[in-house]
Scaffold this motif. Structure first.
Motif, mmCIF file in Angstrom:
data_model
loop_
_atom_site.group_PDB
_atom_site.id
_atom_site.type_symbol
_atom_site.label_atom_id
_atom_site.label_comp_id
_atom_site.label_asym_id
_atom_site.label_seq_id
_atom_site.Cartn_x
_atom_site.Cartn_y
_atom_site.Cartn_z
ATOM 1 N N LYS A 13 0.849 -1.195 0.000
ATOM 2 C CA LYS A 13 0.000 0.000 0.000
ATOM 3 C C LYS A 13 0.878 1.235 0.000
ATOM 4 N N ASN A 14 0.514 2.215 -0.800
ATOM 5 C CA ASN A 14 1.208 3.493 -0.811
ATOM 6 C C ASN A 14 0.399 4.528 -0.048
ATOM 7 N N GLN A 15 0.926 5.740 0.004
ATOM 8 C CA GLN A 15 0.197 6.826 0.646
ATOM 9 C C GLN A 15 -1.198 6.942 0.030
ATOM 10 N N HIS A 16 -2.152 7.281 0.872
ATOM 11 C CA HIS A 16 -3.526 7.453 0.392
ATOM 12 C C HIS A 16 -3.591 8.670 -0.527
ATOM 13 N N GLU A 17 -4.262 8.520 -1.666
ATOM 14 C CA GLU A 17 -4.453 9.628 -2.594
ATOM 15 C C GLU A 17 -5.910 10.075 -2.561
ATOM 16 N N ARG A 18 -6.111 11.356 -2.363
ATOM 17 C CA ARG A 18 -7.460 11.904 -2.383
ATOM 18 C C ARG A 18 -8.103 11.675 -3.746
ATOM 19 N N GLN A 19 -9.403 11.552 -3.782
ATOM 20 C CA GLN A 19 -10.104 11.298 -5.033
ATOM 21 C C GLN A 19 -9.898 12.456 -6.013
ATOM 22 N N PRO A 20 -9.590 12.151 -7.279
ATOM 23 C CA PRO A 20 -9.338 13.215 -8.264
ATOM 24 C C PRO A 20 -10.460 14.231 -8.367
ATOM 25 N N VAL A 21 -11.711 13.766 -8.325
ATOM 26 C CA VAL A 21 -12.839 14.680 -8.489
ATOM 27 C C VAL A 21 -12.899 15.717 -7.378
ATOM 28 N N GLU A 22 -12.304 15.398 -6.215
ATOM 29 C CA GLU A 22 -12.277 16.330 -5.091
ATOM 30 C C GLU A 22 -11.015 17.172 -5.088
ATOM 31 N N ARG A 23 -9.864 16.541 -5.348
ATOM 32 C CA ARG A 23 -8.598 17.269 -5.187
ATOM 33 C C ARG A 23 -8.377 18.323 -6.266
ATOM 34 N N ILE A 24 -9.010 18.178 -7.442
ATOM 35 C CA ILE A 24 -8.815 19.187 -8.480
ATOM 36 C C ILE A 24 -9.529 20.495 -8.138
ATOM 37 N N LYS A 25 -10.298 20.488 -7.060
ATOM 38 C CA LYS A 25 -11.006 21.694 -6.641
ATOM 39 C C LYS A 25 -10.145 22.584 -5.745
ATOM 40 N N ASP A 26 -8.980 22.082 -5.323
ATOM 41 C CA ASP A 26 -8.118 22.864 -4.441
ATOM 42 C C ASP A 26 -6.660 22.644 -4.826
ATOM 43 N N TRP A 27 -5.769 23.278 -4.068
ATOM 44 C CA TRP A 27 -4.327 23.196 -4.339
ATOM 45 C C TRP A 27 -3.586 22.481 -3.220
ATOM 46 N N ASN A 28 -4.305 21.746 -2.400
ATOM 47 C CA ASN A 28 -3.683 21.028 -1.291
ATOM 48 C C ASN A 28 -2.986 19.764 -1.803
ATOM 49 N N GLU A 29 -2.104 19.211 -0.980
ATOM 50 C CA GLU A 29 -1.385 18.001 -1.373
ATOM 51 C C GLU A 29 -2.373 16.879 -1.671
ATOM 52 N N TYR A 30 -2.111 16.164 -2.738
ATOM 53 C CA TYR A 30 -3.039 15.115 -3.154
ATOM 54 C C TYR A 30 -2.797 13.797 -2.428
ATOM 55 N N ARG A 31 -1.662 13.678 -1.738
ATOM 56 C CA ARG A 31 -1.371 12.463 -0.970
ATOM 57 C C ARG A 31 -1.532 12.729 0.526
ATOM 58 N N GLU A 32 -1.950 11.693 1.250
ATOM 59 C CA GLU A 32 -2.094 11.780 2.703
ATOM 60 C C GLU A 32 -1.446 10.553 3.330
ATOM 61 N N MET A 198 0.375 20.937 -4.855
ATOM 62 C CA MET A 198 -0.223 19.606 -4.782
ATOM 63 C C MET A 198 0.798 18.545 -4.410
ATOM 64 N N LYS A 199 2.066 18.826 -4.686
ATOM 65 C CA LYS A 199 3.142 17.912 -4.306
ATOM 66 C C LYS A 199 3.784 18.311 -2.984
ATOM 67 N N ILE A 200 4.118 19.589 -2.854
ATOM 68 C CA ILE A 200 4.727 20.097 -1.620
ATOM 69 C C ILE A 200 4.038 21.402 -1.250
ATOM 70 N N GLU A 201 3.250 21.380 -0.183
ATOM 71 C CA GLU A 201 2.641 22.619 0.283
ATOM 72 C C GLU A 201 3.731 23.530 0.846
ATOM 73 N N LYS A 202 3.596 24.812 0.638
ATOM 74 C CA LYS A 202 4.700 25.735 0.892
ATOM 75 C C LYS A 202 4.990 25.960 2.371
ATOM 76 N N ASP A 203 4.033 25.661 3.240
ATOM 77 C CA ASP A 203 4.343 25.770 4.661
ATOM 78 C C ASP A 203 5.317 24.679 5.095
ATOM 79 N N VAL A 204 5.397 23.586 4.316
ATOM 80 C CA VAL A 204 6.378 22.533 4.592
ATOM 81 C C VAL A 204 7.790 23.067 4.345
ATOM 82 N N VAL A 205 7.949 23.843 3.276
ATOM 83 C CA VAL A 205 9.249 24.457 2.970
ATOM 84 C C VAL A 205 9.573 25.537 4.003
#
Length: 485
Positions: A13-32, A198-205
């Motif tokens: 199992k890899n990191q959970h990926e948010r559903q495409p239909v939901e994640r394209i509505k925002d700019w948050n990381e697509y993996r959890e 979507m890959k790296i949220e800027k507060d992480v940097v």
């Protein structure tokens, strides 16, 4: 090792990926992250090989095999399996300065050479790595650790991408005084402006940069050497200089119609999008895909990020041109383990495009021949041929309102060579003597990361930054020893 026969009996199992239909509505990381117990179960799949190919970090057949920073992967996998999370974080930190970056944006060559992958699915190394570092931050284990003593030596690091940050971090740990110069308004380099949120949220940097500042590293932004600061000033003020400027000179297409409006380099487009999100800066027309038919020229990761960005901006359609054919579903005989597997995959942007438009956006063997425009000088489409030998004469016309060029980079920008007087090779890279000392043709000036290596992976940038720091420290030690004779 982990669980006996776990690599066969436990499903990967890899990191959970948010559903495409939901994640394209925002700019948050697509993996959890997965829950703790699920990650421990994944760590149980590690075989603890006698020869762990996951950490060899070599170039095989022009591709990266194994981890270039030589992460002690089986060791921290076993610690995670046993629930010793803090110890796993400490072991991970021995080799990786920024696991929160690699755990998000690295293509995981370690997994491609995992021994389990020879007979089953490889271990979910990237998933485990991200979980370790995110848990470490959540638990408060990641704290500033400034050096106990200062050496009195001063080093300037030019560029604050992963190579520059890693170099600065290592030199600061030794006790040198490090100043990082960044020409942009925020540290982070491509981590900040070149990679989408979507890959790296800027507060992480920002979180990591803040930690480095608390440990004593000085960051000076909006500073471009050769314009508002001279190399002569640096030579006077610092004992050594390290060029970690990246490979920012984009590869251009010289074709009829290239000067039309609506055609932009991919990195300029991604930077504008990131700045828009960070500062609510208005997007120029050439960087706004809303309601437009978008074509991305170039089949790599940067092109994929453009696809995902265009989707979130509300594009009408999107197509990505690639010069090569579709990859096979399984390894070819010419691509054996432990090489990185060159196989077909549906990554995040392509899954989103399929969800939104009903088809994969990738087109193969496409050769762009010329751009078409209207009377106002704006692009309206392009004409293509084929890279297939048996179909080279065929032409096709595509409609487009926005064209993004993502065909790679040509080395460091010319201003670097003008400002520092260092030599370049035929590919536009800074010539550093070799991978042992990282010194350029200019005494006391070193180079690391994409500026020296050419456009590459985050893990290679971190490794180069670490090695360059060791070389700088050795150089300073020798210089001091000579001065005392």
């Amino acid at each position: 090792m982990g669980q006996l026969m776990g690599f066969l009996n436990i499903e990967k199992k890899n990191q959970h990926e948010r559903q495409p239909v939901e994640r394209i509505k925002d700019w948050n990381e697509y993996r959890e992250n997965l829950p703790d117990q699920d990650v421990q179960k994944q760590a149980a799949r590690c075989m603890d090989c006698g020869t762990p190919y996951c950490q060899i970090g070599m170039i095989l057949n022009r591709g990266t095999s194994g981890c270039p920073i030589h992460n002690l992967i089986p060791e921290w996998n076993d610690l995670v399996y046993r629930g010793l999370w803090k110890e796993a974080y400490e072991r991970l930190s021995k080799t990786n300065n920024f696991p929160e970056f690699t755990g998000r944006a690295c293509p995981a060559p370690c997994e491609g050479s995992c021994t389990s992958g020879f007979v089953s699915d490889p271990v979910s190394i990237k998933t485990i790595e991200r979980k370790i570092i995110d848990k470490a931050f959540d638990e408060g284990w990641v704290v500033p650790k400034p050096p106990l003593r200062r050496s009195g030596k001063k080093i300037a690091v030019i560029g604050s991408g992963p190579a520059g940050l890693a170099c600065a971090d290592q030199l600061n740990k030794i006790g040198h005084e490090v100043t990082v110069f960044e020409r942009s308004d925020r540290p982070g380099g491509l981590l900040m402006y070149g990679i989408p949120s979507m890959k790296i949220e800027k507060d992480v940097v920002d979180r990591r940069v803040s930690l480095l500042e608390q440990e004593g590293i000085i960051f000076e932004t909006n500073v471009e050497i050769g314009k508002n600061r001279s190399y002569e000033e640096l030579k006077t003020a610092f004992d050594a200089v390290v060029l970690c400027t990246g490979s920012g000179k984009h590869r251009e297409v010289v074709l009829e119609g290239r000067t039309l409006k609506g055609i932009a380099p991919a990195m300029d487009y991604l930077t504008a999008s990131n700045r828009h999100l960070l500062y609510d800066e208005p997007l120029q027309a050439d960087y706004d895909a809303k309601g437009k038919r978008v074509i991305v020229i170039g089949g790599g990761d940067t092109g994929e990020d453009c696809v995902a960005t265009a989707i979130r901006q509300g594009c009408k359609s999107v197509v990505q041109f690639g010069k090569h054919g579709k990859l096979p579903a399984q390894r070819a005989e010419s691509n054996p383990w432990p090489e990185h597997p060159n196989v077909f995959s549906v990554d995040y942007a392509y899954e989103e495009a399929e969800t939104l438009f009903g088809k994969d956006p990738r087109a193969y063997y496409v050769q762009t021949r010329r751009f078409l425009g209207d009377q106002e000088g704006h692009v309206t489409g392009l004409v293509t041929g084929s890279f297939k030998e048996d179909n080279d004469a065929a032409e096709k016309t595509w409609d487009a309102d926005l064209v993004l060029i993502a065909i790679g980079f040509q080395g460091a920008e010319d201003s670097i060579f003008d400002a520092f007087g260092v030599e370049r090779d035929s590919s536009g890279r800074v010539i550093a003597a070799n991978a042992l000392d990282y010194q350029t043709s200019e005494p006391g000036v070193f180079a690391a990361g994409d500026a020296r290596r050419g456009s590459s992976l985050i893990v290679w940038a971190i490794e180069e930054g670490r090695r360059a720091a060791a070389s700088v420290n050795l150089y300073l030690d020798k210089k001091e020893a000579l001065s005392q004779k």
